[in-house]
Enzyme design. Structure first.
Site, short mmCIF file in Angstrom:
data_model
loop_
_atom_site.label_atom_id
_atom_site.label_comp_id
_atom_site.label_asym_id
_atom_site.label_seq_id
_atom_site.Cartn_x
_atom_site.Cartn_y
_atom_site.Cartn_z
N SER A 74 29.71 42.74 37.48
CA SER A 74 30.28 41.60 38.21
C SER A 74 29.73 41.43 39.61
O SER A 74 29.81 40.35 40.19
CB SER A 74 31.81 41.75 38.28
OG SER A 74 32.18 42.84 39.10
N LYS A 130 34.83 43.65 44.66
CA LYS A 130 34.54 42.22 44.76
C LYS A 130 34.19 41.89 46.21
O LYS A 130 34.30 42.72 47.11
CB LYS A 130 35.74 41.39 44.32
CG LYS A 130 36.10 41.51 42.84
CD LYS A 130 35.09 40.84 41.94
CE LYS A 130 35.52 40.89 40.47
NZ LYS A 130 35.31 42.22 39.87
#
Length: 227
Positions: A74, A130
């Site tokens: 990700s 993230k």
């Protein structure tokens, strides 16, 4: 009685100290500043202090830093699947997430539910990674048709360049959103948008779940600072 000791200088002495050498001195005539009991006590105290300092160091290190192996794509190409990251865990206690920085966090219940619905598993100590795209007061709009977002009316440009787009990931999970990021939370995204299950899917991240900041990528070489 004491033990007789034979003493002679190994370097030239001042003339006032010259005498017939060697001298024979009994150990009982030498002042004793440290008895055997005192020596044993000091040795015990020193050993205990050294052991305690080692224990305290490792306890501090455990609270201050951790190693994390990245399990997903990700954050590619900034951080790749399988990278080993050293992260520090102290600054999140007094510093809130800043726009643009990379953070590690405990998954909120909404994220856990998404992972489990896809057949995955989240361990009790697992952290996710993230990048902060928006902070309190920012207005975010998510377009589920292509996964793009705008922040305060401006298209959000993902960092890190173009990533590979393997099968799976965020496709079909992104939901339409429009609103202002609330106090005590942030909107986080993965650098690899097509595969990142991020705030576009499960909502904003609470500051309470923010746990660490990456310091350096340790493996594979060369060392790099994730930015």
């Amino acid at each position: 009685g004491g033990v007789d000791m034979v003493i002679r200088p190994i370097y030239p002495l001042d003339r006032r100290l010259e005498r017939e050498w060697p001298l024979v001195v009994s150990s009982s005539d030498v002042p004793c500043f440290l008895t055997q009991a005192m020596y044993n006590s000091l040795t015990l105290v020193g050993t205990a202090a050294w052991s305690l300092s080692v224990i305290l160091f490792f306890l501090f290190a455990r609270e201050a830093v951790s190693f994390y192996k990245i399990p997903s794509a990700s954050m590619e190409p900034t951080i790749n699947r399988g990278d080993l990251i050293l992260a520090e865990k102290l600054s999140p206690r007094w510093s809130k997430p800043q726009r643009g920085e990379i953070v590690l966090f405990f998954p909120p219940e909404s994220l856990r539910a998404v992972v489990e619905s896809q057949g995955g598993y989240v361990g009790p100590r697992d952290l996710f990674v993230k990048r902060v795209a928006a902070v309190p007061g920012d207005v975010v709009i998510v377009d589920p048709s292509d996964g793009s977002i705008t922040v305060n009316g401006q298209p959000f440009q993902r960092a890190g360049g173009v990533c590979d787009e393997p099968t799976g990931g965020a496709g079909g999970l992104i939901r339409q959103q429009k609103g202002k990021v609330k106090t005590g939370s942030s909107f986080v995204l993965g650098d690899c948008g097509p595969v990142s299950v991020d705030s576009r899917v499960w909502g904003t991240l609470s500051d309470d779940d923010f746990k660490a900041r990456p310091v350096v990528k340790l493996w594979p070489l060369p060392f790099e600072v994730p930015k």
